[in-house]
Design a protein around this motif. Structure first.
Motif, mmCIF file in Angstrom:
data_model
loop_
_atom_site.group_PDB
_atom_site.id
_atom_site.type_symbol
_atom_site.label_atom_id
_atom_site.label_comp_id
_atom_site.label_asym_id
_atom_site.label_seq_id
_atom_site.Cartn_x
_atom_site.Cartn_y
_atom_site.Cartn_z
ATOM 1 N N ARG A 332 1.140 -0.641 0.389
ATOM 2 C CA ARG A 332 0.593 0.175 0.088
ATOM 3 C C ARG A 332 0.636 1.104 -0.321
ATOM 4 N NH1 ARG A 332 -2.074 -3.927 3.281
ATOM 5 N NH2 ARG A 332 -4.376 -4.542 2.588
ATOM 6 N N LEU A 333 1.319 1.570 -1.118
ATOM 7 C CA LEU A 333 2.016 3.002 -1.592
ATOM 8 C C LEU A 333 1.912 4.129 -1.331
ATOM 9 C CD1 LEU A 333 3.991 0.800 -4.312
ATOM 10 C CD2 LEU A 333 4.740 0.879 -1.921
ATOM 11 N N VAL A 334 2.327 5.153 -0.594
ATOM 12 C CA VAL A 334 2.185 6.551 -0.477
ATOM 13 C C VAL A 334 3.295 6.567 -0.485
ATOM 14 C CG1 VAL A 334 -0.155 6.525 0.657
ATOM 15 C CG2 VAL A 334 2.238 6.641 2.088
ATOM 16 N N LEU A 335 3.302 7.894 -0.929
ATOM 17 C CA LEU A 335 4.750 9.434 -1.086
ATOM 18 C C LEU A 335 4.767 10.528 -0.034
ATOM 19 C CD1 LEU A 335 7.110 9.584 -3.040
ATOM 20 C CD2 LEU A 335 6.242 11.252 -4.266
ATOM 21 N N GLY A 386 15.098 19.733 -3.938
ATOM 22 C CA GLY A 386 16.638 19.740 -2.456
ATOM 23 C C GLY A 386 15.472 19.198 -1.596
ATOM 24 N N ARG A 387 14.435 18.146 -1.933
ATOM 25 C CA ARG A 387 13.947 17.900 -1.004
ATOM 26 C C ARG A 387 13.949 16.012 -0.955
ATOM 27 N NH1 ARG A 387 8.598 19.846 0.086
ATOM 28 N NH2 ARG A 387 8.837 18.638 1.880
ATOM 29 N N ARG A 388 14.024 14.969 -0.313
ATOM 30 C CA ARG A 388 14.022 13.931 -0.051
ATOM 31 C C ARG A 388 12.734 13.421 0.648
ATOM 32 N NH1 ARG A 388 19.909 12.384 2.136
ATOM 33 N NH2 ARG A 388 21.199 13.923 0.724
ATOM 34 N N LEU A 389 12.398 12.676 -0.770
ATOM 35 C CA LEU A 389 11.130 12.021 -0.345
ATOM 36 C C LEU A 389 11.596 10.082 -0.326
ATOM 37 C CD1 LEU A 389 9.685 13.597 -2.755
ATOM 38 C CD2 LEU A 389 9.658 14.498 -0.904
ATOM 39 N N ARG A 390 10.387 9.480 -0.007
ATOM 40 C CA ARG A 390 10.233 8.442 0.220
ATOM 41 C C ARG A 390 8.402 8.023 -0.014
ATOM 42 N NH1 ARG A 390 9.927 9.637 5.343
ATOM 43 N NH2 ARG A 390 9.319 7.612 6.483
ATOM 44 N N LEU A 391 9.035 6.693 -0.457
ATOM 45 C CA LEU A 391 8.398 5.230 -0.995
ATOM 46 C C LEU A 391 7.979 4.788 0.148
ATOM 47 C CD1 LEU A 391 6.118 5.524 -3.649
ATOM 48 C CD2 LEU A 391 7.228 3.749 -4.141
ATOM 49 N N VAL A 392 6.548 4.848 0.750
ATOM 50 C CA VAL A 392 6.601 3.662 1.627
ATOM 51 C C VAL A 392 5.833 3.217 1.503
ATOM 52 C CG1 VAL A 392 7.585 5.752 3.218
ATOM 53 C CG2 VAL A 392 5.163 5.538 3.216
ATOM 54 N N ASN A 393 5.507 1.851 2.264
ATOM 55 C CA ASN A 393 4.076 0.600 2.455
ATOM 56 C C ASN A 393 3.987 1.055 3.914
ATOM 57 O OD1 ASN A 393 2.987 -1.459 1.862
ATOM 58 N ND2 ASN A 393 4.765 -2.688 2.946
ATOM 59 N N THR A 394 2.459 0.997 4.076
ATOM 60 C CA THR A 394 1.773 1.430 5.193
ATOM 61 C C THR A 394 0.510 -0.070 5.327
ATOM 62 O OG1 THR A 394 0.645 2.970 5.954
ATOM 63 C CG2 THR A 394 0.060 2.648 3.746
ATOM 64 N N THR A 398 -2.634 3.263 10.544
ATOM 65 C CA THR A 398 -0.759 3.169 10.914
ATOM 66 C C THR A 398 -0.661 4.587 10.219
ATOM 67 O OG1 THR A 398 -0.357 1.093 11.275
ATOM 68 C CG2 THR A 398 0.972 2.324 10.969
ATOM 69 N N ALA A 399 0.339 5.274 10.625
ATOM 70 C CA ALA A 399 0.131 6.474 10.103
ATOM 71 C C ALA A 399 1.340 6.239 9.003
ATOM 72 C CB ALA A 399 1.026 8.138 10.905
ATOM 73 N N PRO A 400 1.687 6.822 7.934
ATOM 74 C CA PRO A 400 2.379 6.404 7.039
ATOM 75 C C PRO A 400 3.657 7.085 7.468
ATOM 76 C CG PRO A 400 1.046 8.072 5.692
ATOM 77 C CD PRO A 400 0.232 7.931 7.174
ATOM 78 N N GLY A 401 5.118 5.831 7.574
ATOM 79 C CA GLY A 401 5.915 6.226 7.406
ATOM 80 C C GLY A 401 6.365 5.531 8.600
ATOM 81 N N GLN A 416 13.658 5.807 -1.406
ATOM 82 C CA GLN A 416 14.585 6.994 -0.818
ATOM 83 C C GLN A 416 14.404 7.824 -2.281
ATOM 84 O OE1 GLN A 416 18.104 8.840 0.653
ATOM 85 N NE2 GLN A 416 16.824 9.233 2.613
ATOM 86 N N PHE A 417 13.736 8.759 -2.342
ATOM 87 C CA PHE A 417 13.957 9.682 -3.417
ATOM 88 C C PHE A 417 15.040 11.391 -3.349
ATOM 89 C CE2 PHE A 417 10.128 7.720 -4.849
ATOM 90 C CZ PHE A 417 10.480 7.346 -6.508
#
Length: 647
Positions: A332-335, A386-394, A398-401, A416-417
């Protein structure tokens, strides 16, 4: 959208206690942010030497995150016949691991991405040059292991937990059958699971590629053992291009990136340090007299063959071809951003298993992909320089990340992007995508369409889940309640009675389909894990999801005591409204069953095929054959298998 379980807490054991440790997982995340204990002793020095090591949600996972750049598999664009060799190779899965022995296609994990043009036939010689034993360790452990915290799956942890390797798995020698998943290929080219290759042999297959642009994938399909051979490395992507796709001028070249997701576990040495060897570690739930295999879920997420990588991107649009190649895990992917806040509006879904959608769809809710599902997505990094983003499984609730170890998410991060500060982009998201795409409705089907019902039974009836082919009958002709008798009261209020025709793979073939015929198939999950149902040869569209009250099904009787009644019709997700070859059939919660109905035209080829659950620990037990035959051949034999038309 239907939020359902990943399968752990739907098994008839005390697995719900796993949720109790969510607070522990959150506490670990908080401790790591404050510089608390984060890694095992073997890697502490290495961690301190890194400026940004990344910390896993559970310290027992030992490896730092974001230590490796995302690798991109090589691309093959064959101009003539192609030979792909299955070889043993040593592959680095993480910077802090020794090389891992794998079975691979052409020495790569994942294998090379094969890219072809629509309508251009390709002949492939899949050559088995493997040697030696299976390069994984397989163990079975009880659901509760001494020394492990209660309420947390012991499969969250690396290592064998004292279990002895399974001798039958250790004794497996290279025996393979290659299936191009989603290809409209003839039965003789499809990779029949029992037609395995031994070392020195080649599978000669021809693919017409006469289907719209899409992302397929190829993988081993050897009968009974694909859960081990895929884990060993035998998988890769297969892209079809066409003029309709090219006209959209979507991001291409280095801006179009495959993301092959899978989860794995690792063996440990006597000192508790990862050896690099892959570990097929599953738990066994027991509900007397049943012995139930809990499907594989590993604590390490790999993208393109590397554990928790990072990917440096420019502030512009990228196209990602996402594949869930896990044995069983649902992603269950969110950015999210640096503060675990979902980045709104950045992710657009433009395609599904079978090709492009009619229009893009913004997805801020989790993008749900079960095993073997694909999604074609665009991400706009233009405003995120300039950001560091993450594709996470949730997971739901449960709060993402944040980790959710009680439900099998020991570490939520996938990728990680790292967004750069400079980049040029002239891409503009089109309002329309594939002009050829049409969203089907039941009214588009012919009046004489064949309708079939397949029932997916819950664990414990009597053992692992089964797959029943059903036929509608007069209730006066059967005993109610009875073994294999299922009654449904649908949204229209009508009561229908069904009798089981077949269940096991070895039962007689019941489904014969005339070539070019439209069919409507419904899958009913009476409880247990989500079942990703894959029908070979055909692409289909999902018409609807429906929830039923499942409490009338009795696992001891193996039938319904009272009819299962319609409750509601949840919405389909964006990628589920396109053409697909896999559909996730989730069980509802609180005694609910899910019925998913799909329809497709079997108009591409003929031969003997299978449909099955793509949850690999179920594949051998939840697989059934069907045959597609020219209608003029069927006309020669009066009454041939007429009973199948009433399923």
């Amino acid at each position: 959208m239907t939020e359902t379980s990943d399968g752990f807490d739907d098994y008839p054991t005390d697995l719900s206690r796993r949720r109790l440790l969510f607070g522990v997982g959150a506490a670990v995340a908080g401790a790591t942010a404050l510089g608390g204990t984060v890694l095992g002793p073997a890697l502490v020095g290495e961690r301190e030497a890194r400026a940004d090591p990344g910390v896993p949600g559970m310290p027992e996972l030992l490896l730092p995150k974001f230590a490796d750049a995302l690798p991109i598999p090589p691309v093959l664009r064959p101009r003539g016949d192609l030979t792909v060799r299955m070889r043993v190779a040593n592959v680095k899965l993480h910077a802090h691991l020794p090389p891992t022995p794998l079975w691979t296609y052409d020495g790569h994990f994942p294998g090379p991405t094969i890219e072809v043009q629509r309508g251009r036939r390709l002949r492939v010689a899949w050559t088995n040059e493997l040697s030696g034993p299976l390069p994984i360790v397989a163990v079975e452990i009880p659901d509760t292991v001494p020394g492990r915290p209660p309420g947390v799956p012991p499969t969250n942890y690396p290592g064998r937990d004292g279990a002895t390797p399974l001798a039958a798995v250790a004794g497996l020698t290279p025996w393979t059958a290659v299936h191009v998943h989603g290809a409209h290929s003839g039965g003789g080219q499809d990779g029949w699971a029992e037609n395995g290759l031994s070392p020195g042999e080649s599978q000669l297959s021809e693919y017409s590629n006469d289907q719209p642009a899409t992302a397929l994938w190829y993988h081993d399909h050897a009968m009974h053992i694909s859960r081990f051979t895929l884990m060993s490395g035998l998988l890769g992507m297969y892209l079809i291009r066409d003029d309709e796709e090219s006209a959209l001028r979507l991001p291409r070249g280095k801006y179009e990136v495959p993301l092959v997701l899978c989860d794995r576990n690792l063996d440990l040495d006597a000192a508790g340090k990862p050896t690099g060897a892959l570990l097929h570690k599953i738990s066994i739930a027991r509900t007397e007299p049943a012995r139930i295999v809990v499907p594989f879920a590993g604590p390490y997420t790999l993208v393109n063959g590397v554990i928790w990588p990072y990917f440096e991107v420019e502030p512009r649009w990228y196209r990602f071809r996402v594949l869930n190649a896990s044995n069983a895990r649902v992603f269950r992917l969110v950015l999210v951003d640096e503060n675990n806040v979902v980045v709104p509006g950045a992710l657009k879904v433009i395609g599904s298993d079978g090709g492009l959608l009619g229009a893009p769809s913004t997805v801020d809710e989790p993008l749900i992909l079960s095993s073997s599902e694909r999604a074609d997505i665009l991400i706009d990094f233009g405003a995120l320089a300039g950001r560091r983003l993450r594709l996470v499984n949730t997971r739901p609730g449960t709060a993402p990340g944040l980790p959710d170890p009680g439900n099998g998410i020991a570490e939520p991060d996938v990728l990680q992007f790292r967004v750069g500060r400079r980049g040029h982009d002239d891409f503009r998201l089109p309002a329309k995508l594939a002009p050829s795409f049409t969203r089907l409705t039941p009214a588009d089907l012919p009046p004489d369409v064949t309708r079939r019902l397949v029932v997916l039974t819950p664990p414990g009836s009597p053992g692992d889940p089964e797959m029943w082919e059903m036929t509608e009958v007069d209730p006066a002709e059967v005993t109610i309640p009875g073994d294999g008798i299922v009654q449904l009261r649908g949204a229209d209020g009508k009561l229908r009675t069904y009798r089981r025709m077949s269940a096991g793979y070895q039962d007689a073939t019941m489904y014969t389909v005339p070539r070019d015929a439209w069919e409507e198939w419904s899958f009913l999950n009476l409880g247990g894990p989500p079942h990703p149902m894959h029908i070979h040869l055909v692409r289909f569209q999902a018409f609807r999801r429906e929830l039923f009250d499942a409490r009338g099904f009795d696992v001891r009787i193996r039938g319904t005591k009272t009819p299962l009644t319609f409750l509601s019709q949840p919405e389909l997700e964006a990628h589920e409204t396109g053409w697909k070859d896999v559909i996730r059939v989730a069980s509802g919660q609180d005694g609910k069953a899910e019925l998913v109905t799909v329809a497709g035209r079997f108009g591409h080829a003929t031969g003997r095929y299978v449909y099955h659950c793509h949850l690999l620990e179920h594949e051998h037990a939840m697989m059934r054959p069907f045959v597609v035959t020219p209608p003029e051949v069927l006309a020669l034999v009066s009454g041939l298998d007429e009973g199948h038309h009433h399923g």
